[in-house]
Design an enzyme around this catalytic site. Structure first.
Site, PDB file in Angstrom:
ATOM      1  N   CYS A 199      -4.878  49.600  72.846  1.00  0.00           N
ATOM      2  CA  CYS A 199      -4.825  48.250  73.410  1.00  0.00           C
ATOM      3  C   CYS A 199      -5.995  48.040  74.370  1.00  0.00           C
ATOM      4  O   CYS A 199      -6.173  48.791  75.336  1.00  0.00           O
ATOM      5  CB  CYS A 199      -3.511  48.011  74.136  1.00  0.00           C
ATOM      6  SG  CYS A 199      -3.383  46.331  74.792  1.00  0.00           S
ATOM      7  N   LYS A 222      -1.713  55.555  67.839  1.00  0.00           N
ATOM      8  CA  LYS A 222      -2.617  54.537  67.308  1.00  0.00           C
ATOM      9  C   LYS A 222      -3.776  54.394  68.291  1.00  0.00           C
ATOM     10  O   LYS A 222      -3.555  54.174  69.480  1.00  0.00           O
ATOM     11  CB  LYS A 222      -1.925  53.187  67.130  1.00  0.00           C
ATOM     12  CG  LYS A 222      -2.857  52.153  66.478  1.00  0.00           C
ATOM     13  CD  LYS A 222      -2.131  50.858  66.119  1.00  0.00           C
ATOM     14  CE  LYS A 222      -3.015  49.976  65.245  1.00  0.00           C
ATOM     15  NZ  LYS A 222      -4.208  49.460  65.912  1.00  0.00           N
TER      16      LYS A 222
END
Length: 346
Positions: free
Chosen positions: A102, A141
């Site tokens: 992010c 991720k």
């Protein structure tokens, strides 16, 4: 097939964990369109531990969505581990994913998300601590790097593997790029060649052909689709078909798109109150309407609506108008063709 730990997917197509998008309403639609794995939007470790109502709702998993990966983020090892334990023991998610990609400042300034990309040692420490504390498979991720001068994708993926992570998803952009520029599939390929755990490639997959090219180029075990599925879950189904048998299916009709959009709206209402669901659905409808004849005009009208029935009525009227216009065009074309044939005969 894609396999993460002991969790086996029915295909190699994964829905990305998009913030503000991947709630149970959209995830279930993605699953019905065939996605092998769906990922829930990221949840803060501290929010989980504080136990506020909205956060706990974000941990809900419909059995029909499984297998499902639930993503958490945080910068403090103790709170991240405790949050992972909650996901492990108090939810029916199949996989615990840690967000390392992010790019937004409110996340990175907390030493979370993409901030980890600068320190492979921290990645090892954090991931290994979570792996040791839970029973469910742990995945990560990540992006390829912080910026062009700090690309540690291979080192970071190796750290995940050494820590006991069962898979890594790699978005081929740096934190600095956000969602601009081009995804670097070459670095994703380097990651795949450097670890033995499954690697899922992500970035610039907007068509079934893109998915095929990414898999062929990188050798990845799976392909993750994010923005390409917004308002377009058919992208998931079409990609699965194309990867499995080379069949490239056509795009959905406007009616098919609006029928699924209405289903999406009603599922949102079922998990949230109508006012909240209708407001949230506006952005989704903009995606569903994208590229359709007169879609921009309908979107402008939709943005003013606050009730479900009125919103549905606008969509139904739009479709009926489109179909009536198409029928008139067909009649006109047929009449013109018949007149041309008669002239040729005489």
């Amino acid at each position: 097939m894609l396999k993460i730990g002991d969790i086996e997917m029915k295909n190699r197509v994964v829905l990305a964990p998009m913030a503000g998008v991947c709630n149970p309403a959209f995830r279930l639609i993605a699953k019905e369109f065939g996605a092998g794995l769906v990922c829930a939007e990221m949840v803060s470790d501290k929010a989980i531990l504080h136990g506020n109502k909205r956060t706990l709702e974000m941990l809900y998993v419909d059995e029909r969505e499984k297998p499902l990966s639930l993503q958490i983020f945080g910068g403090d090892r103790e709170s991240l581990v405790e949050a992972a334990k909650v996901v492990d023991k108090q939810t029916n998610a199949d996989i615990i994913d840690i967000n390392m990609g992010c790019p937004v400042p409110k996340v990175t300034k907390c030493d979370a998300g993409a901030r980890w990309l600068l320190d492979p040692n921290k990645i090892y420490e954090m991931v290994s601590a979570v792996v040791d504390a839970v029973d469910k498979p742990v995945t990560v991720k990540m992006r390829i790097g912080w910026d062009d001068k700090h690309i540690y994708a291979v080192e970071n993926a190796r750290a995940v593997e050494r820590a006991g992570g069962k898979a890594v998803s790699v978005h081929g952009r740096t934190r600095e790029q956000l969602y601009t520029g081009k995804a670097n599939w070459d670095i994703i390929k380097e990651v795949k060649q450097s670890v033995s755990i499954p690697v899922i490639g992500n970035g610039d997959v907007f068509s079934p052909e893109d998915a095929r090219r990414l898999l062929d180029h990188t050798g990845c075990d799976g392909v993750m689709i994010g923005r390409g599925a917004l308002g377009n879950p058919w992208m998931l189904y079409r990609t699965i078909q194309y990867l499995e048998n080379g069949e490239l299916l056509g795009d959905p009709t406007p009616r098919e798109k609006m029928e699924v959009a209405i289903l999406h709206l009603d599922r949102l209402i079922a998990i949230k109150n109508e006012a909240v669901a209708v407001r949230e659905m506006r952005k989704h409808l903009a995606w569903y309407l994208k590229g359709l004849p007169g879609g921009a005009r309908v979107k402008d009208v939709i943005m003013e609506e606050t009730g479900r029935d009125r919103m549905v009525a606008i969509l139904q009227t739009y479709i009926e108008t489109l179909e009536a216009e198409a029928e008139l065009d067909l009649v006109s074309a047929t009449t013109s063709s018949n007149e041309t044939i008669e002239e040729a005969i005489h």
